[in-house]
Design a protein around this motif. Structure first.
Motif, short mmCIF file in Angstrom:
data_model
loop_
_atom_site.label_atom_id
_atom_site.label_comp_id
_atom_site.label_asym_id
_atom_site.label_seq_id
_atom_site.Cartn_x
_atom_site.Cartn_y
_atom_site.Cartn_z
N GLY A 1 0.91 -1.28 0.08
CA GLY A 1 0.08 -0.13 0.11
C GLY A 1 0.92 1.31 0.16
O GLY A 1 0.46 2.27 -0.45
N THR A 2 1.78 1.27 0.59
CA THR A 2 2.77 2.37 0.73
C THR A 2 3.34 2.47 -0.49
O THR A 2 3.73 3.60 -0.98
N ALA A 3 3.94 1.54 -1.12
CA ALA A 3 4.76 1.65 -2.44
C ALA A 3 3.65 2.07 -3.57
O ALA A 3 4.04 2.77 -4.29
N LEU A 4 2.82 1.79 -3.25
CA LEU A 4 1.54 2.32 -4.41
C LEU A 4 1.19 3.94 -4.30
O LEU A 4 1.03 4.72 -4.88
N CYS A 5 1.37 4.31 -2.79
CA CYS A 5 1.46 5.58 -2.59
C CYS A 5 2.36 6.35 -3.25
O CYS A 5 2.41 7.44 -3.75
N LEU A 6 3.52 5.80 -3.19
CA LEU A 6 4.87 6.47 -3.71
C LEU A 6 4.74 6.50 -5.33
O LEU A 6 5.36 7.46 -6.03
N VAL A 7 3.94 5.75 -5.95
CA VAL A 7 3.66 5.84 -7.41
C VAL A 7 2.98 7.05 -7.68
O VAL A 7 3.30 7.84 -8.68
N GLY A 8 1.99 7.34 -7.23
CA GLY A 8 1.34 8.67 -7.22
C GLY A 8 -0.30 8.55 -6.90
O GLY A 8 -0.89 7.49 -6.73
N PRO A 9 -0.90 9.64 -7.23
CA PRO A 9 -2.37 9.78 -6.70
C PRO A 9 -3.41 8.83 -7.54
O PRO A 9 -4.47 8.51 -7.02
N GLN A 10 -2.91 8.47 -8.53
CA GLN A 10 -3.71 7.57 -9.51
C GLN A 10 -3.75 6.09 -8.91
O GLN A 10 -5.00 5.50 -9.34
N TRP A 11 -3.03 5.75 -8.01
CA TRP A 11 -3.32 4.64 -7.23
C TRP A 11 -3.93 4.96 -5.75
O TRP A 11 -3.66 3.89 -5.02
N LEU B 1 -9.11 12.10 -0.10
CA LEU B 1 -10.36 11.43 0.35
C LEU B 1 -10.59 10.12 -0.42
O LEU B 1 -11.24 9.23 0.05
N VAL B 2 -9.97 9.96 -1.68
CA VAL B 2 -10.02 9.03 -2.43
C VAL B 2 -9.37 7.88 -1.53
O VAL B 2 -9.67 6.72 -1.36
N PHE B 3 -8.05 8.21 -0.94
CA PHE B 3 -7.26 7.20 -0.38
C PHE B 3 -8.18 6.61 0.98
O PHE B 3 -8.17 5.70 1.33
N VAL B 4 -8.51 7.71 1.57
CA VAL B 4 -9.38 7.57 2.99
C VAL B 4 -10.66 6.49 2.58
O VAL B 4 -10.86 5.71 3.28
N SER B 5 -11.35 6.67 1.71
CA SER B 5 -12.63 6.10 1.09
C SER B 5 -12.26 4.71 0.65
O SER B 5 -12.69 3.77 1.07
N GLY B 6 -10.91 4.46 0.16
CA GLY B 6 -10.45 3.07 -0.16
C GLY B 6 -10.15 2.46 1.35
O GLY B 6 -10.40 1.15 1.20
N MET B 7 -9.63 3.25 2.11
CA MET B 7 -9.17 2.58 3.43
C MET B 7 -10.65 2.25 4.27
O MET B 7 -10.49 0.89 4.89
N ILE B 8 -11.50 2.88 4.20
CA ILE B 8 -12.82 2.67 4.83
C ILE B 8 -13.80 1.54 4.22
O ILE B 8 -14.07 0.90 5.29
N ALA C 1 -4.38 1.76 -3.08
CA ALA C 1 -3.59 2.01 -1.97
C ALA C 1 -4.36 1.86 -0.62
O ALA C 1 -3.84 1.33 0.41
N GLY C 2 -5.38 2.79 -0.60
CA GLY C 2 -6.33 2.86 0.62
C GLY C 2 -6.75 1.29 0.75
O GLY C 2 -7.13 1.10 1.88
N LEU C 3 -7.04 0.69 -0.34
CA LEU C 3 -8.03 -0.74 -0.17
C LEU C 3 -6.75 -1.47 0.46
O LEU C 3 -7.08 -2.40 1.60
N CYS C 4 -5.58 -1.37 0.21
CA CYS C 4 -4.52 -2.29 0.92
C CYS C 4 -4.49 -2.05 2.36
O CYS C 4 -4.53 -2.83 3.14
N PHE C 5 -4.57 -0.83 2.99
CA PHE C 5 -4.51 -0.54 4.16
C PHE C 5 -5.92 -0.86 5.09
O PHE C 5 -5.91 -1.29 6.02
#
Length: 812
Positions: A141-151, A190-197, A155-159
């Motif tokens: 998930g952290t590696a995907l965050c480093l790729v960029g916002p498109q992921w 917010l996209v990251f947080v929604s994927g996480m939630i 990445a949020g789903l991973c967390f």
């Protein structure tokens, strides 16, 4: 891309190879708890009904139960799953290191380091831990965050998926959410947080529909939380977290030498440093939140240290290839050094000598042995459907014996017992014991009070043995009804009972010391020898064996056992006093004196009152052996208030005063005998003092003894001494009257009755003599004098041998 495939394959091979030696390793308590329902599925066991909820979400645990499949293959299947997850974790380190450095070699270094050190002993060898489940998701998930916002969403789903492994793993996502908002902007954050939630939300809905969010479920989870928080206290109560971390660091040295500085350096990488700082913050939050109770809680930081090692090598290489080469050499050298120290863990994983070095050595080494004995007992008694109960954390006893627990909590808890959340723990423990009445109860932790348990439940468990001197085994002896149903009490009353039930000893496993009575001590000696054959490195066992050998006057064996402990733990106070006690009995006085001086010089500030008393006592015995009466008297008198039950101290003091003809001191000593609790010992000391006074006073022995007997008329030992004195003074008729009274007195000790019959028999003739001697042997079959006298009577007399009265001063 080809080199990535090759490097990932190398990483996978290292990861799989590092776990391969532990395929048949004994399971630990965590493994047993999380596979309990799967192990007893054939009995119809279900979550929440037969085991309180643990490892939420429960739909995940049900999937794990299906993967377990069957007891014959279940452990292997779970370990194959753990190996696959470990490979994914190593690949996660590789991916994150690649995103930070862009260097495949650096990524390989990080992935390979974690592939090996992620299986470091005591981290994952025989354990089932959820860290292995969420580490890959957090790293990818952290590696995907480093790729960029498109992921961001993926990445949020991973967390979010990481919380399926452990709810508290959500701390990683929570720590990175502000970083996502800062780095991706409001929309991307917010996209990251929604994927996480989203995964957590779907999981909660599934749990609710399955009935695992109802009132009973919430009570069970609240009890799990309360017991976990309390159980973590035992680590700080009885162990040192600092020592744990130092040992862990020594077993993964390259990660701490290079990886930790590299991780700190990664915080400063432009654009990516915040992600690494947030991820590290989440990992630290996990350790703090879990109180670092188990060593596998350090797996996530070790994965980050592996990433840090890759970053450090890459930074050094790009700065100066020579410096990079030096760091590579340092990593290789420290890894080889570390491997040399850990090699026996991998080369001989199941050897007793190897298992003895683990933190959970008692679980891995002793519980399989105990389970074998108990399994045989249940088979012999044809109790195939009956349950068993073990008090403590060693719950792998259930799958190893094939017998389920009587309770549904399946773990252990300590106080304070001050919250209604723990009421369900009480209900499951006490209710299960009453309902199933397990034939055997094992007390692995020594704080359970069986007498209080009987008062509460009416279940009378009787100790039948102490296996390996560590595990008292109790058999259900009887059951009586109690006036009030223990389950109908208020929660406050239940907590008061739990406090009483858990106040019998320390909240940890260890040697179960039994009273040194002859029968118990003989049994303990045999079991302790079995323990030390199984594990010669059990230091507590060696100490106990030394105490038992000293009790049986096997002083050479005692010294040998104590010396093994001293060699391993030279800073253990009081140990030198114990060794000195046996060396004094061996007449090795020089070493005894050296040991006592060392003990006093090094550790007197750490002594308890009992330790100080024992040091004074042994110093007094040493002075006695050397003939230094003044020094001996000073030490023994100091120790006497706390050693009043030890006859050797009284004997020494009496002998010193007798040699000095100090009648005043002996008379004063009579007054201090009141401190002796044991009546027989007190009477023996009084009689001994009286005999000593009689031997040094000018009056006849009988006069002195009669005077003292007036003060202690119930003392049959003193009366026997008086009768003996009268016989020596040729007042035969008077002595026989007393001997006859003693032989008939029900208040008199059996050995004194027998001795009185012998003394009467010595002065009798013919059939009367024979009858008296036979009566003596009936009371005391080992009486040598009576045996010899009877043997002489049965031999043809070559001459008339008239018994002459004894002469000389009084002796006891």
């Amino acid at each position: 891309m080809d080199f990535h495939i090759a490097y990932l394959a190398i990483t996978a091979i290292i990861a799989a190879s590092s776990r391969l030696p532990f395929r048949n390793f004994p399971i630990d308590d965590d493994f047993a708890v999380h596979t309990y329902i799967a192990r007893f599925k054939r009995r119809g066991f279900e979550w929440k009904k037969d085991l309180q909820l643990i490892g939420i979400p429960i739909w995940k645990m049900k999937l794990l139960d299906r993967f377990y499949k069957d007891p014959s293959v279940g452990v292997d299947r779970i370990r194959h799953l753990q190996t696959a997850l470990h490979i994914l974790g190593a690949w996660g380190v590789y991916a994150l290191a690649w995103m930070l450095t862009g260097d495949a070699t650096a990524a390989l270094i990080g992935g390979a380091l974690y592939a090996f050190y992620g299986t470091s002993p005591d981290l994952s060898a025989g354990s089932f831990n959820h860290e292995q489940f969420y580490i890959p998701l957090v790293l990818f998930g952290t590696a995907l965050c480093l790729v960029g916002p498109q992921w961001a969403f993926v990445a949020g789903l991973c967390f979010g998926f990481a919380t399926f492994a452990k709810t508290t793993a959500g701390l990683h996502g929570a720590a990175l959410a502000p970083v996502a908002l800062y780095s991706f902007g409001i929309n991307g954050g917010l996209v990251f947080v929604s994927g996480m939630i989203l995964p957590a939300l779907i999981s909660q809905i599934a749990e609710r529909r399955a009935g695992y969010m109802d009132s009973l479920s919430r009570r069970q989870l609240a009890a799990r939380y309360a017991t976990t928080i309390r159980s973590t206290k035992t680590k700080s109560m009885y162990f040192s977290l600092r020592a744990e971390i130092l040992q862990l660091a020594s077993r993964s040295l390259p990660l701490w030498l290079v990886g930790l500085p590299g991780l700190v350096f990664a915080f400063n990488i432009s654009g990516d440093g915040l992600w690494m700082a947030g991820l590290t913050l989440g990992a630290l939050g996990m350790i703090i939140g879990q109180r670092a109770f188990s060593r596998y809680h350090f797996l996530p930081p070790l994965s980050l240290f592996s990433v840090g090692a890759a970053v450090a090598w890459n930074a050094a290489w790009e700065t100066n290839e020579t410096l990079g080469g030096l760091i590579a050499v340092a990593l290789t050298a420290s890894t080889l050094w570390s491997l040399s120290r850990l090699w026996f863990f991998y080369a001989r994983p199941n050897d007793a000598e190897t298992i003895a070095r683990y933190e959970k050595f008692d679980q891995y080494l002793y519980i399989p042995y105990l389970a074998k004995i108990l399994r045989r007992w249940y088979r012999i008694h044809k109790l195939d459907e009956e349950r068993i109960y073990i008090w403590g954390t060693f719950v792998q006893l259930y799958p190893l014996t094939g017998r389920p627990s009587s309770d549904t909590y399946l773990h252990y808890c300590i106080g304070p017992w001050n919250t209604p959340s723990l009421e369900i723990y009480y209900d499951n423990l006490i209710g299960g014991l009453i309902r199933h009445k397990p034939p055997l109860l094992i007390r692995a932790f020594h704080d359970l009070d069986l007498h209080e348990l009987e008062r509460l439940t009416g279940l009378q468990y009787k100790q039948v043995k102490i296996s390996l001197c560590r595990f008292p085994v109790y058999r259900l002896n009887a059951f009586r009804s109690v006036s009030q149903n223990p389950l109908n009490l208020s929660w406050q009353e239940k907590m008061q009972w739990m406090d009483r039930l858990t106040s019998a000893g320390k909240h940890i496993p260890g040697i179960a010391r039994s009273p040194f009575t002859p029968n118990e001590a003989r049994s303990a000696y045999k079991e302790c020898k079995k323990l030390l054959r199984l594990n010669p490195d059990d230091l507590e066992g060696q100490l106990y064996f030394g105490e038992l050998c000293h009790y049986f006057q096997k002083h050479d064996e005692a010294v040998e056992a104590y010396d093994k402990v001293l060699q391993r733990e030279p800073n253990r106070w009081y140990l030198r006093t114990q060794i000195a006690a046996s060396e004094i009995q061996n007449n090795r006085l020089e070493r005894a004196e050296t040991l006592l001086h060392e003990e006093h010089a090094l550790y007197q500030d750490k002594w308890t009152a009992s330790d100080r008393m024992e040091w004074n006592f042994q110093s007094g015995l040493l002075a006695l052996k050397r003939g230094d009466d003044n020094a001996a008297l000073g030490y023994l008198v100091t120790a006497l208030p706390q050693t009043s039950e030890r006859m050797v101290a009284w004997e020494g003091i009496i002998a010193i005063h007798q040699r000095a003809n100090n009648t005043e001191a002996l008379n004063q000593l009579l007054e201090t005998t009141k401190s002796i609790v044991n009546v027989r010992d007190r009477e023996w000391v009084i009689a001994h003092i009286a005999s000593s006074l009689a031997s040094i006073e000018a009056d006849a022995d009988s006069v002195t003894l009669s005077r003292i007997l007036e003060r202690y008329p119930e003392n049959c030992l003193l009366r026997y001494a008086l009768a003996s004195a009268l016989e020596r003074e040729r007042r035969i008729a008077e002595s026989q009257v007393i001997f006859q009274e003693l032989s008939r007195s029900e208040k008199c000790y059996v050995n004194i009755q027998a001795a009185s019959l012998f003394r009467l028999g010595r002065l009798a003739e013919g059939e009367q003599k024979k009858r008296l001697l036979l009566d003596c042997l009936e009371l005391d079959p080992d009486h040598g004098g009576a045996r010899n006298a009877l043997a002489e009577m049965n031999q043809p007399a070559s001459s008339t041998n008239t018994l002459q009265p004894e002469t000389g001063k009084a002796t006891l």
